[in-house]
Motif scaffolding. Sequence first.
Motif, PDB file in Angstrom:
ATOM      1  N   ILE A 147       0.849  -1.186   0.000  1.00  0.00           N
ATOM      2  CA  ILE A 147       0.000   0.000   0.000  1.00  0.00           C
ATOM      3  C   ILE A 147       0.886   1.236   0.000  1.00  0.00           C
ATOM      4  CG2 ILE A 147      -1.809   1.251   1.209  1.00  0.00           C
ATOM      5  CD1 ILE A 147      -2.698  -1.372   2.462  1.00  0.00           C
ATOM      6  N   ILE A 148       0.679   2.113  -0.994  1.00  0.00           N
ATOM      7  CA  ILE A 148       1.477   3.328  -1.125  1.00  0.00           C
ATOM      8  C   ILE A 148       0.543   4.526  -1.260  1.00  0.00           C
ATOM      9  CG2 ILE A 148       3.425   2.109  -2.168  1.00  0.00           C
ATOM     10  CD1 ILE A 148       2.484   3.156  -4.892  1.00  0.00           C
ATOM     11  N   PRO A 149       1.017   5.745  -0.958  1.00  0.00           N
ATOM     12  CA  PRO A 149       0.149   6.910  -1.123  1.00  0.00           C
ATOM     13  C   PRO A 149      -0.103   7.215  -2.591  1.00  0.00           C
ATOM     14  CG  PRO A 149       2.366   7.587  -0.476  1.00  0.00           C
ATOM     15  CD  PRO A 149       2.329   6.094  -0.385  1.00  0.00           C
ATOM     16  N   LEU A 201      -7.249   2.751  -4.618  1.00  0.00           N
ATOM     17  CA  LEU A 201      -8.210   2.587  -3.525  1.00  0.00           C
ATOM     18  C   LEU A 201      -8.501   3.947  -2.897  1.00  0.00           C
ATOM     19  CD1 LEU A 201      -9.814   0.951  -1.378  1.00  0.00           C
ATOM     20  CD2 LEU A 201      -7.640   0.623  -0.170  1.00  0.00           C
ATOM     21  N   MET A 202      -9.757   4.412  -3.054  1.00  0.00           N
ATOM     22  CA  MET A 202     -10.161   5.685  -2.467  1.00  0.00           C
ATOM     23  C   MET A 202     -11.151   5.424  -1.331  1.00  0.00           C
ATOM     24  SD  MET A 202     -11.997   9.112  -4.108  1.00  0.00           S
ATOM     25  CE  MET A 202     -11.297   8.800  -5.712  1.00  0.00           C
ATOM     26  N   ILE A 203     -10.845   5.970  -0.160  1.00  0.00           N
ATOM     27  CA  ILE A 203     -11.682   5.786   1.016  1.00  0.00           C
ATOM     28  C   ILE A 203     -12.132   7.151   1.519  1.00  0.00           C
ATOM     29  CG2 ILE A 203     -11.839   4.836   3.346  1.00  0.00           C
ATOM     30  CD1 ILE A 203      -9.498   2.995   2.641  1.00  0.00           C
ATOM     31  N   GLU A 204     -13.433   7.314   1.712  1.00  0.00           N
ATOM     32  CA  GLU A 204     -13.961   8.565   2.237  1.00  0.00           C
ATOM     33  C   GLU A 204     -13.852   8.525   3.763  1.00  0.00           C
ATOM     34  OE1 GLU A 204     -15.810  12.159   3.077  1.00  0.00           O
ATOM     35  OE2 GLU A 204     -16.505  10.270   3.915  1.00  0.00           O
ATOM     36  N   ALA A 205     -12.657   8.816   4.246  1.00  0.00           N
ATOM     37  CA  ALA A 205     -12.328   8.813   5.674  1.00  0.00           C
ATOM     38  C   ALA A 205     -10.978   9.490   5.823  1.00  0.00           C
ATOM     39  CB  ALA A 205     -12.266   7.384   6.220  1.00  0.00           C
ATOM     40  N   PRO A 206     -10.666  10.045   6.998  1.00  0.00           N
ATOM     41  CA  PRO A 206      -9.340  10.656   7.180  1.00  0.00           C
ATOM     42  C   PRO A 206      -8.229   9.607   7.078  1.00  0.00           C
ATOM     43  CG  PRO A 206     -10.863  11.379   8.893  1.00  0.00           C
ATOM     44  CD  PRO A 206     -11.516  10.234   8.182  1.00  0.00           C
ATOM     45  N   LEU A 207      -7.272   9.845   6.180  1.00  0.00           N
ATOM     46  CA  LEU A 207      -6.153   8.913   5.998  1.00  0.00           C
ATOM     47  C   LEU A 207      -4.821   9.534   6.418  1.00  0.00           C
ATOM     48  CD1 LEU A 207      -7.104   7.299   2.568  1.00  0.00           C
ATOM     49  CD2 LEU A 207      -7.881   6.689   4.861  1.00  0.00           C
ATOM     50  N   SER A 208      -4.843  10.817   6.728  1.00  0.00           N
ATOM     51  CA  SER A 208      -3.687  11.467   7.351  1.00  0.00           C
ATOM     52  C   SER A 208      -4.193  12.319   8.501  1.00  0.00           C
ATOM     53  CB  SER A 208      -2.904  12.318   6.344  1.00  0.00           C
ATOM     54  OG  SER A 208      -3.676  13.408   5.864  1.00  0.00           O
ATOM     55  N   VAL A 209      -3.319  12.612   9.453  1.00  0.00           N
ATOM     56  CA  VAL A 209      -3.715  13.341  10.653  1.00  0.00           C
ATOM     57  C   VAL A 209      -2.657  14.387  10.983  1.00  0.00           C
ATOM     58  CG1 VAL A 209      -5.071  11.434  11.592  1.00  0.00           C
ATOM     59  CG2 VAL A 209      -2.643  11.593  12.155  1.00  0.00           C
ATOM     60  N   ALA A 210      -3.067  15.425  11.701  1.00  0.00           N
ATOM     61  CA  ALA A 210      -2.154  16.521  12.014  1.00  0.00           C
ATOM     62  C   ALA A 210      -2.105  16.768  13.518  1.00  0.00           C
ATOM     63  CB  ALA A 210      -2.601  17.794  11.296  1.00  0.00           C
ATOM     64  N   PHE A 211      -0.908  17.151  13.991  1.00  0.00           N
ATOM     65  CA  PHE A 211      -0.697  17.484  15.392  1.00  0.00           C
ATOM     66  C   PHE A 211       0.090  18.788  15.484  1.00  0.00           C
ATOM     67  CE2 PHE A 211      -1.389  12.957  15.381  1.00  0.00           C
ATOM     68  CZ  PHE A 211      -2.146  12.729  16.525  1.00  0.00           C
ATOM     69  N   SER A 250      -2.821  -7.259   5.098  1.00  0.00           N
ATOM     70  CA  SER A 250      -2.465  -8.656   5.383  1.00  0.00           C
ATOM     71  C   SER A 250      -2.570  -9.555   4.155  1.00  0.00           C
ATOM     72  CB  SER A 250      -3.346  -9.204   6.510  1.00  0.00           C
ATOM     73  OG  SER A 250      -4.688  -9.383   6.076  1.00  0.00           O
ATOM     74  N   ILE A 251      -3.356  -9.144   3.138  1.00  0.00           N
ATOM     75  CA  ILE A 251      -3.575 -10.000   1.967  1.00  0.00           C
ATOM     76  C   ILE A 251      -2.972  -9.428   0.688  1.00  0.00           C
ATOM     77  CG2 ILE A 251      -5.729 -10.916   2.931  1.00  0.00           C
ATOM     78  CD1 ILE A 251      -7.201  -9.085   0.876  1.00  0.00           C
ATOM     79  N   SER A 252      -2.440  -8.199   0.728  1.00  0.00           N
ATOM     80  CA  SER A 252      -2.060  -7.520  -0.511  1.00  0.00           C
ATOM     81  C   SER A 252      -0.898  -8.188  -1.230  1.00  0.00           C
ATOM     82  CB  SER A 252      -1.713  -6.056  -0.220  1.00  0.00           C
ATOM     83  OG  SER A 252      -0.644  -5.964   0.703  1.00  0.00           O
ATOM     84  N   GLY A 253       0.005  -8.803  -0.487  1.00  0.00           N
ATOM     85  CA  GLY A 253       1.145  -9.459  -1.126  1.00  0.00           C
ATOM     86  C   GLY A 253       1.935  -8.483  -1.972  1.00  0.00           C
ATOM     87  N   HIS A 254       2.194  -8.864  -3.242  1.00  0.00           N
ATOM     88  CA  HIS A 254       2.977  -8.016  -4.143  1.00  0.00           C
ATOM     89  C   HIS A 254       2.094  -7.096  -4.983  1.00  0.00           C
ATOM     90  CE1 HIS A 254       6.675 -10.046  -3.111  1.00  0.00           C
ATOM     91  NE2 HIS A 254       6.119 -11.217  -3.366  1.00  0.00           N
ATOM     92  N   ARG A 255       0.795  -7.084  -4.716  1.00  0.00           N
ATOM     93  CA  ARG A 255      -0.095  -6.197  -5.466  1.00  0.00           C
ATOM     94  C   ARG A 255       0.137  -4.745  -5.042  1.00  0.00           C
ATOM     95  NH1 ARG A 255      -2.711 -10.635  -3.752  1.00  0.00           N
ATOM     96  NH2 ARG A 255      -3.900 -11.899  -5.238  1.00  0.00           N
ATOM     97  N   ASP A 256       0.195  -3.846  -6.013  1.00  0.00           N
ATOM     98  CA  ASP A 256       0.316  -2.424  -5.712  1.00  0.00           C
ATOM     99  C   ASP A 256      -1.068  -1.847  -5.451  1.00  0.00           C
ATOM    100  OD1 ASP A 256       3.025  -2.099  -5.784  1.00  0.00           O
ATOM    101  OD2 ASP A 256       3.107  -1.539  -7.894  1.00  0.00           O
ATOM    102  N   ILE A 257      -1.234  -1.215  -4.300  1.00  0.00           N
ATOM    103  CA  ILE A 257      -2.488  -0.563  -3.933  1.00  0.00           C
ATOM    104  C   ILE A 257      -2.169   0.899  -3.637  1.00  0.00           C
ATOM    105  CG2 ILE A 257      -4.400  -0.502  -2.291  1.00  0.00           C
ATOM    106  CD1 ILE A 257      -3.946  -3.539  -1.906  1.00  0.00           C
ATOM    107  N   ARG A 258      -2.716   1.789  -4.460  1.00  0.00           N
ATOM    108  CA  ARG A 258      -2.449   3.219  -4.320  1.00  0.00           C
ATOM    109  C   ARG A 258      -3.615   3.841  -3.556  1.00  0.00           C
ATOM    110  NH1 ARG A 258      -2.036   2.653 -10.572  1.00  0.00           N
ATOM    111  NH2 ARG A 258       0.155   2.081 -10.868  1.00  0.00           N
ATOM    112  N   LEU A 259      -3.301   4.441  -2.443  1.00  0.00           N
ATOM    113  CA  LEU A 259      -4.315   4.903  -1.507  1.00  0.00           C
ATOM    114  C   LEU A 259      -4.651   6.378  -1.739  1.00  0.00           C
ATOM    115  CD1 LEU A 259      -5.918   3.901   0.994  1.00  0.00           C
ATOM    116  CD2 LEU A 259      -4.008   4.700   2.405  1.00  0.00           C
ATOM    117  N   PHE A 260      -5.953   6.681  -1.817  1.00  0.00           N
ATOM    118  CA  PHE A 260      -6.440   8.052  -1.954  1.00  0.00           C
ATOM    119  C   PHE A 260      -7.487   8.321  -0.873  1.00  0.00           C
ATOM    120  CE2 PHE A 260      -5.087   6.760  -6.138  1.00  0.00           C
ATOM    121  CZ  PHE A 260      -4.468   7.865  -6.674  1.00  0.00           C
ATOM    122  N   GLU A 261      -7.530   9.578  -0.434  1.00  0.00           N
ATOM    123  CA  GLU A 261      -8.564   9.980   0.518  1.00  0.00           C
ATOM    124  C   GLU A 261      -9.665  10.739  -0.207  1.00  0.00           C
ATOM    125  OE1 GLU A 261      -9.210  12.966   4.352  1.00  0.00           O
ATOM    126  OE2 GLU A 261      -7.238  12.028   4.052  1.00  0.00           O
ATOM    127  N   GLY A 262     -10.896  10.273  -0.075  1.00  0.00           N
ATOM    128  CA  GLY A 262     -12.048  11.035  -0.547  1.00  0.00           C
ATOM    129  C   GLY A 262     -12.539  11.937   0.576  1.00  0.00           C
TER     130      GLY A 262
END
Length: 206
Positions: free
Chosen positions: A2-4, A66-76, A118-130
Amino acid sequence: MIIPGTREHFKNKDADWIIIDMGFAKSRKSCGLLLGDPDKIEPFQFGEMVDEVAKYILQNKGPFNLMIEAPLSVAFTENGNPVGRRFEKDGKKTRYWYVGAGAAVMTGATYLLREIFSISGHRDIRLFEGFVSFKEKGTKTNHVDDVYRLYNCVLNYDEKKEDKEYHLIDPNEKEKSTGNNLVSAFKVTGMDFGIPLVIMPRVRGM
């Protein structure tokens, strides 16, 4: 792996998209889900959605966007206190990642991404935040509608429409001047997926 997700990943018209409007409820069908086929966007309970996504990834080679409508980064803040990201405020309206619904769907995203990791193995999954929020007064919406809105940003991508129909937000660029510390929402769990691109459609009344 999983990569950004980046702008270049987003522009790829041949990408296999998984888009989720995240919900985290006991019994309601609180999640909208698109698995590759935009004609089959359906509502699911949270557990059903996780199973469907895992099955789809295992049955296909990817790479996946993979786009998920949820916070995927956080700030402090510099003092280590949670603070809203700059795009989580619009005038007097706010939807901060650490408050209310934002915190709830981020919890759901954590459990989903743990399963995918846990299941991604060598598959590339590009993560996006909606980010579907700050809806105009009178806007009717549901989880399936919000997935359509996010997919339409993908389908109708045109640099000339950017900022008119939707925003593509690089949170790293947005936060550079604030002094806040921006990290993956999942770093605390040992899963650091970096800071993904944010896709924010304009939400009009329907």
